[in-house]
Design a protein around this motif. Structure first.
Motif, PDB file in Angstrom:
ATOM      1  N   GLU A  57      40.591   7.380  17.725  1.00 16.63           N
ATOM      2  CA  GLU A  57      40.890   8.921  17.745  1.00 16.63           C
ATOM      3  C   GLU A  57      39.248   9.694  17.338  1.00 16.63           C
ATOM      4  OE1 GLU A  57      44.307  10.095  16.443  1.00 16.63           O
ATOM      5  OE2 GLU A  57      44.635   7.415  17.054  1.00 16.63           O
ATOM      6  N   LEU A  58      38.296   9.254  16.416  1.00 12.33           N
ATOM      7  CA  LEU A  58      37.094  10.016  15.766  1.00 12.33           C
ATOM      8  C   LEU A  58      37.302  10.389  17.882  1.00 12.33           C
ATOM      9  CD1 LEU A  58      35.731   8.264  13.464  1.00 12.33           C
ATOM     10  CD2 LEU A  58      35.901  11.017  13.040  1.00 12.33           C
ATOM     11  N   ALA A  59      36.616   9.510  18.899  1.00 15.66           N
ATOM     12  CA  ALA A  59      36.206   8.950  20.358  1.00 15.66           C
ATOM     13  C   ALA A  59      37.401  10.250  20.937  1.00 15.66           C
ATOM     14  CB  ALA A  59      36.524   7.901  21.217  1.00 15.66           C
ATOM     15  N   GLU A  60      38.442  10.242  20.750  1.00 18.92           N
ATOM     16  CA  GLU A  60      39.706  11.152  21.300  1.00 18.92           C
ATOM     17  C   GLU A  60      38.908  13.032  21.314  1.00 18.92           C
ATOM     18  OE1 GLU A  60      43.583  10.738  21.790  1.00 18.92           O
ATOM     19  OE2 GLU A  60      42.984   8.792  22.664  1.00 18.92           O
ATOM     20  N   THR A  61      38.739  12.806  19.672  1.00 18.98           N
ATOM     21  CA  THR A  61      38.326  14.113  18.853  1.00 18.98           C
ATOM     22  C   THR A  61      37.307  14.675  19.122  1.00 18.98           C
ATOM     23  OG1 THR A  61      39.592  13.439  16.822  1.00 18.98           O
ATOM     24  CG2 THR A  61      37.690  15.196  16.421  1.00 18.98           C
ATOM     25  N   LEU A  62      35.949  14.114  19.488  1.00 14.18           N
ATOM     26  CA  LEU A  62      35.029  14.361  20.430  1.00 14.18           C
ATOM     27  C   LEU A  62      34.781  14.817  21.580  1.00 14.18           C
ATOM     28  CD1 LEU A  62      32.406  11.738  18.105  1.00 14.18           C
ATOM     29  CD2 LEU A  62      32.885  13.835  18.131  1.00 14.18           C
ATOM     30  N   ASP A  63      35.826  13.798  22.250  1.00 18.83           N
ATOM     31  CA  ASP A  63      36.039  14.565  24.012  1.00 18.83           C
ATOM     32  C   ASP A  63      36.690  15.593  24.261  1.00 18.83           C
ATOM     33  OD1 ASP A  63      35.180  12.016  24.896  1.00 18.83           O
ATOM     34  OD2 ASP A  63      37.378  10.997  24.590  1.00 18.83           O
ATOM     35  N   ASP A  64      37.895  15.881  22.806  1.00 18.55           N
ATOM     36  CA  ASP A  64      38.376  17.462  22.546  1.00 18.55           C
ATOM     37  C   ASP A  64      37.581  18.860  22.947  1.00 18.55           C
ATOM     38  OD1 ASP A  64      40.965  18.394  22.246  1.00 18.55           O
ATOM     39  OD2 ASP A  64      39.995  19.819  20.538  1.00 18.55           O
ATOM     40  N   ALA A  65      36.272  18.104  21.410  1.00 19.72           N
ATOM     41  CA  ALA A  65      34.955  19.431  21.376  1.00 19.72           C
ATOM     42  C   ALA A  65      34.010  19.426  22.508  1.00 19.72           C
ATOM     43  CB  ALA A  65      34.896  18.773  19.829  1.00 19.72           C
ATOM     44  N   GLY A  66      34.442  18.446  23.306  1.00 23.23           N
ATOM     45  CA  GLY A  66      33.230  18.263  23.776  1.00 23.23           C
ATOM     46  C   GLY A  66      31.974  17.623  24.087  1.00 23.23           C
ATOM     47  N   LEU A  67      31.940  16.778  23.252  1.00 25.66           N
ATOM     48  CA  LEU A  67      30.757  15.633  22.339  1.00 25.66           C
ATOM     49  C   LEU A  67      30.777  14.509  22.725  1.00 25.66           C
ATOM     50  CD1 LEU A  67      30.899  17.979  19.277  1.00 25.66           C
ATOM     51  CD2 LEU A  67      29.230  17.781  20.371  1.00 25.66           C
ATOM     52  N   GLU A  68      30.261  13.627  22.290  1.00 19.40           N
ATOM     53  CA  GLU A  68      30.304  12.546  22.771  1.00 19.40           C
ATOM     54  C   GLU A  68      30.602  11.360  22.693  1.00 19.40           C
ATOM     55  OE1 GLU A  68      27.426  14.633  21.877  1.00 19.40           O
ATOM     56  OE2 GLU A  68      26.588  14.731  23.666  1.00 19.40           O
ATOM     57  N   GLY A  69      32.524  11.358  22.812  1.00 11.31           N
ATOM     58  CA  GLY A  69      33.348  10.270  22.653  1.00 11.31           C
ATOM     59  C   GLY A  69      32.604   9.134  22.881  1.00 11.31           C
ATOM     60  N   ASP A  70      31.973   8.971  23.561  1.00 17.12           N
ATOM     61  CA  ASP A  70      31.595   7.164  24.273  1.00 17.12           C
ATOM     62  C   ASP A  70      31.048   7.202  23.187  1.00 17.12           C
ATOM     63  OD1 ASP A  70      32.925   7.562  26.037  1.00 17.12           O
ATOM     64  OD2 ASP A  70      31.239   7.281  27.658  1.00 17.12           O
ATOM     65  N   THR A  71      30.093   7.445  22.157  1.00 14.09           N
ATOM     66  CA  THR A  71      29.158   7.087  20.769  1.00 14.09           C
ATOM     67  C   THR A  71      30.258   6.182  19.978  1.00 14.09           C
ATOM     68  OG1 THR A  71      28.159   9.128  21.325  1.00 14.09           O
ATOM     69  CG2 THR A  71      28.182   8.123  19.346  1.00 14.09           C
ATOM     70  N   ALA A  72      31.448   6.975  19.575  1.00 15.48           N
ATOM     71  CA  ALA A  72      32.845   6.627  18.839  1.00 15.48           C
ATOM     72  C   ALA A  72      33.199   5.351  19.428  1.00 15.48           C
ATOM     73  CB  ALA A  72      33.226   7.569  18.675  1.00 15.48           C
ATOM     74  N   ARG A  73      33.250   5.231  20.992  1.00 19.99           N
ATOM     75  CA  ARG A  73      33.195   3.827  21.397  1.00 19.99           C
ATOM     76  C   ARG A  73      33.229   2.867  21.825  1.00 19.99           C
ATOM     77  NH1 ARG A  73      34.896   8.524  24.740  1.00 19.99           N
ATOM     78  NH2 ARG A  73      37.242   8.652  25.164  1.00 19.99           N
TER      79      ARG A  73
END
Length: 244
Positions: free
Chosen positions: A217-233
């Protein structure tokens, strides 16, 4: 967390029901200790003015769908760490409710030194905050629209649990090279509190099963904000391994 949030509602004078179907003996014991009333799902939803959903994130949308299918039209408090996409799915499943987004930051509310903040957002956020008046829960209204509370929870969870994942990797790396004592010695530094206990990796196995989906969920949240969701992944892989 759910049982303790509910226990504080009992402290505030509310009658609180829960659904014991399919739950473990430990869950039943927690509910009984909290003063909750075991009730079948349909009856509980039909009786309630407010439904509080507090669970592992992978079950949150399904619970919202079940409550919506049961025809609930009251106040629904979604107290799970959800991404914008999952939150939208929960809202869509509940077309007839007053929806309040919520997120818990801190330990279960037992009156200890560390406060339990209940982040709330939505048109009825203040109404929900009042439910816990005079309890060990500290409500914080953070926005007028659903999504703000989840974002506040997600931001802290990414920092706090991400730091734990980094500490796990640090301990495992040190162990591979036989230098764990040298790593633990760094706990004296102001930013190194996570390095006090070399048993941390083993200690986190009991929560990895739910922290992993939270990092999805955090990865998707970061993606949605234009941030680095791959860090959470990437950090999610730590919880996947520990849960196996």
């Amino acid at each position: 967390m759910g049982s303790q949030l509910a226990a504080q509602l009992v402290v505030a004078g509310h009658e609180v029901h829960w659904v014991p179907e399919g739950r473990s003996t430990a869950s039943v014991q927690r509910a009984e200790a909290a003063g909750l009333i075991g009730t079948p799902f349909a009856e509980a939803v039909g009786w309630a003015d407010v439904v509080l959903s507090s669970c592992a994130p992978q079950g949150a949308v399904d619970i919202a769908r079940r409550v919506g299918e049961a025809g609930f039209k009251g106040l629904y408090v979604e107290a799970n760490p959800l991404s914008p996409r999952s939150l939208a799915a929960a809202v869509e499943s509940l077309p007839d409710v007053t929806f309040v987004d919520a997120g818990v930051v801190g330990p279960p509310p037992t009156g200890g030194p560390s406060p339990t903040h209940l982040m709330l957002s939505g048109a009825a956020a203040s109404q929900v905050a009042a439910l816990w008046s005079g309890t060990a829960v500290t409500p914080m209204v953070v926005g007028d629209e659903p999504g703000a509370a989840s974002a506040a929870k997600s931001a802290y969870a990414f920092y706090n649990k991400g730091k734990a994942a980094l500490a796990v990797l640090a301990f495992e790396l040190a162990a591979k090279h036989g230098v764990t004592d040298a790593l633990v010695a760094q706990q004296i530094r102001a930013d190194a509190g996570s390095l006090k206990d070399p048993g941390l990796p083993e200690g986190l196995t009991s929560v990895a099963w739910r922290w992993g989906p939270e990092f999805d969920e955090l990865a998707e949240t970061l993606d949605d904000a234009g941030l680095e969701g791959d860090t959470a992944r990437a950090l999610r892989q730590v919880w996947t391994r520990l849960s196996q």
